[in-house]
Design an enzyme around this catalytic site. Sequence first.
Site, PDB file in Angstrom:
ATOM      1  N   ALA A  18       0.729  -1.249   0.010  1.00 41.78           N
ATOM      2  CA  ALA A  18      -0.158  -0.044  -0.021  1.00 41.78           C
ATOM      3  C   ALA A  18       1.061   1.247  -0.040  1.00 41.78           C
ATOM      4  O   ALA A  18       1.587   1.498   0.858  1.00 41.78           O
ATOM      5  CB  ALA A  18      -1.185   0.048   1.355  1.00 41.78           C
ATOM      6  N   CYS A  19       0.786   2.208  -1.229  1.00 44.42           N
ATOM      7  CA  CYS A  19       1.588   3.127  -1.208  1.00 44.42           C
ATOM      8  C   CYS A  19       0.518   4.546  -0.894  1.00 44.42           C
ATOM      9  O   CYS A  19      -0.547   4.268  -0.549  1.00 44.42           O
ATOM     10  CB  CYS A  19       2.218   3.394  -2.468  1.00 44.42           C
ATOM     11  SG  CYS A  19       1.109   3.763  -3.779  1.00 44.42           S
ATOM     12  N   VAL A  20       1.189   5.899  -0.713  1.00 43.12           N
ATOM     13  CA  VAL A  20       0.349   6.851  -0.376  1.00 43.12           C
ATOM     14  C   VAL A  20      -0.937   6.994  -1.492  1.00 43.12           C
ATOM     15  O   VAL A  20      -1.892   7.273  -1.135  1.00 43.12           O
ATOM     16  CB  VAL A  20       1.406   8.171  -0.416  1.00 43.12           C
ATOM     17  CG1 VAL A  20       0.349   9.439  -0.093  1.00 43.12           C
ATOM     18  CG2 VAL A  20       2.319   8.299   0.895  1.00 43.12           C
ATOM     19  N   GLY A  57      -1.762   4.929  -3.748  1.00 42.70           N
ATOM     20  CA  GLY A  57      -2.770   3.537  -3.783  1.00 42.70           C
ATOM     21  C   GLY A  57      -2.653   3.018  -5.406  1.00 42.70           C
ATOM     22  O   GLY A  57      -3.467   2.339  -5.692  1.00 42.70           O
ATOM     23  N   THR A  95       2.201   0.566  -5.131  1.00 44.03           N
ATOM     24  CA  THR A  95       1.538  -0.567  -4.524  1.00 44.03           C
ATOM     25  C   THR A  95       1.655  -1.898  -5.535  1.00 44.03           C
ATOM     26  O   THR A  95       1.930  -2.872  -5.015  1.00 44.03           O
ATOM     27  CB  THR A  95       0.012  -0.275  -4.386  1.00 44.03           C
ATOM     28  OG1 THR A  95      -0.108   0.997  -3.263  1.00 44.03           O
ATOM     29  CG2 THR A  95      -0.519  -1.303  -3.690  1.00 44.03           C
TER      30      THR A  95
END
Length: 102
Positions: free
Chosen positions: A8-10, A12, A16
Amino acid sequence: MKIIGVAACVAGIAHTYIAREKLMKAAARAGHDIHMETQGTIGTEHALTPEQIKAADIVILAIDIKIKDKERFNGKKIIEVPTEVVVHSANALIKKMEEIVK
């Protein structure tokens, strides 16, 4: 080794999915079984099942944000790193997981 995890990245979006793909390929090359969930702007994809979680030897959290349901991994060996680390060093992370599980 059975590996599960969440990416999960900032935003998304990009990191990700790149992190998930890099981990999946690195684990497969090393002969390990891996299941990776993603959490992002479109919600949760490839959701981990309770059976996958129970059977896992280790959990990799490739995350830049707070994720949902993190408590389901309580009692498991966990490595938590930013998605960028996975994008650049997936093979090294698999080796680290092998050392931890030994």
